[in-house]
Design an enzyme around this catalytic site. Structure first.
Site, PDB file in Angstrom:
ATOM      1  N   LYS A  87      67.064  66.799 -26.291  1.00  0.00           N
ATOM      2  CA  LYS A  87      66.800  66.519 -27.774  1.00  0.00           C
ATOM      3  C   LYS A  87      66.206  67.677 -28.723  1.00  0.00           C
ATOM      4  CE  LYS A  87      66.462  61.593 -26.633  1.00  0.00           C
ATOM      5  NZ  LYS A  87      65.419  60.434 -26.343  1.00  0.00           N
TER       6      LYS A  87
ATOM      7  N   ASP B 133      64.543  55.718 -33.368  1.00  0.00           N
ATOM      8  CA  ASP B 133      65.261  55.451 -32.251  1.00  0.00           C
ATOM      9  C   ASP B 133      66.325  53.834 -32.820  1.00  0.00           C
ATOM     10  OD1 ASP B 133      65.676  56.492 -29.985  1.00  0.00           O
ATOM     11  OD2 ASP B 133      63.756  55.685 -29.262  1.00  0.00           O
TER      12      ASP B 133
ATOM     13  N   GLN C 134      59.435  58.510 -25.762  1.00  0.00           N
ATOM     14  CA  GLN C 134      60.306  58.425 -24.714  1.00  0.00           C
ATOM     15  C   GLN C 134      59.974  57.319 -23.806  1.00  0.00           C
ATOM     16  OE1 GLN C 134      63.436  60.203 -24.499  1.00  0.00           O
ATOM     17  NE2 GLN C 134      63.741  58.883 -22.965  1.00  0.00           N
TER      18      GLN C 134
END
Length: 287
Positions: free
Chosen positions: A54, A121, A98
């Site tokens: 990412k 997200d 995460q």
């Protein structure tokens, strides 16, 4: 093999080029680039690989990344405090924690603490609710990436029979909402579904997101169907495979995603896209 491959790497690369051009223009106009904060807790090897990828993707398109690597013993209160700080940071447009996190930390509490306009997200109940209400804001990255892959085939979704195999909050449920919004007739199959084969056999579009290796057998696939494989599993020889038996399914499908190189690259690209969308909202760009 008769199916055409839906190349997620190629589509992601094209979208990132367009995004890079847009970000350069936005940064020149508003004096800063979009910012993405990524928080990782613990030493899960796969999670660290995802975070690294990412960060690289952010650099490719010009998004400024803020990284927070915390030890596994970090308290939930500390993480909630960090999230609160990032919620208030005007240079941060998106916040990603995460998952998974260590067992002593509640994913639900962390997720719900992220400001809805920074939930890149697309997991927050508010953003899922907006999608359900046909007013999408920040959309769940993997389902939205799957939709872009389906759209890349040029096949219109209106009236098509779609079957989503898997009903997780992160993929299956928002995927069904995306397909419904696009005009498909949607069935969601899950662990309590009877006779999964009968549902898959009539589907024009199959999205396999059950997390079970080889669950979808090739002979179940309708001739000419679009098959999107979200599953990813590492075999003993180190190679990767999905939820669909690719070799047999590719003999019947019209279009199919490979594993790897299908859904994965699009998930990260949609994360970048959400960060740009959040940035635009924060600086007052009217879209």
């Amino acid at each position: 093999m008769t199916a055409k491959i839906i190349d997620g790497k190629a589509l992601a690369a094209k979208l990132k080029v367009d995004m890079q051009v847009e970000i350069i223009s936005l940064a020149q106009k508003y004096g800063r680039a979009p910012g993405l904060a990524v928080v990782i807790v613990g030493n899960d090897p796969a999670s660290h690989v995802y975070v690294k990828n990412k960060k690289i993707a952010c650099e490719q398109v010009g998004i400024k990344s803020f990284s927070y690597a915390l030890p596994a013993e970090t308290t939930q209160e500390h993480i909630l405090g960090l999230v609160a700080e990032l919620n208030q940071n005007p240079l941060v447009d998106g916040i990603l924690v995460q998952f998974p996190v260590p067992e002593h930390i509640s994913e639900k509490r962390i997720l719900n603490a992220i400001a809805v306009d920074k939930d890149v997200d697309g997991f927050h109940p508010y953003n899922i609710g907006c999608l359900a209400a046909r007013q999408p804001e920040l959309r769940s990255c993997t389902p939205y990436g799957c939709l872009k892959l389906i759209e890349s085939t040029g096949i219109k979704l209106h009236g098509k029979e779609a079957v989503v195999v898997g009903a997780s909050n992160n993929v299956g449920r928002p995927m069904a909402l995306e397909l419904l919004l696009a005009g498909a007739t949607v069935t969601v199959a899950h662990r309590f579904t009877n006779n999964l084969k009968s549902h898959v056999e009539r589907a024009d579009i199959v999205v396999a997101a059950a997390g079970k290796q080889g669950l979808i057998q090739g002979e179940w696939i309708k001739q000419g169907a679009i098959v999107i494989d979200v599953g990813i599993h590492r075999l003993e020889d180190g190679s990767l495979t999905g939820d669909v038996d690719f070799d047999s399914a590719s003999k019947r499908a019209g279009w199919i995603t490979p594993v790897p190189g299908g859904v994965g690259p699009m998930t990260i690209t949609m994360l970048l896209g959400n960060t740009v969308t959040a940035f635009k909202k924060h600086v007052g760009v009217v879209t």
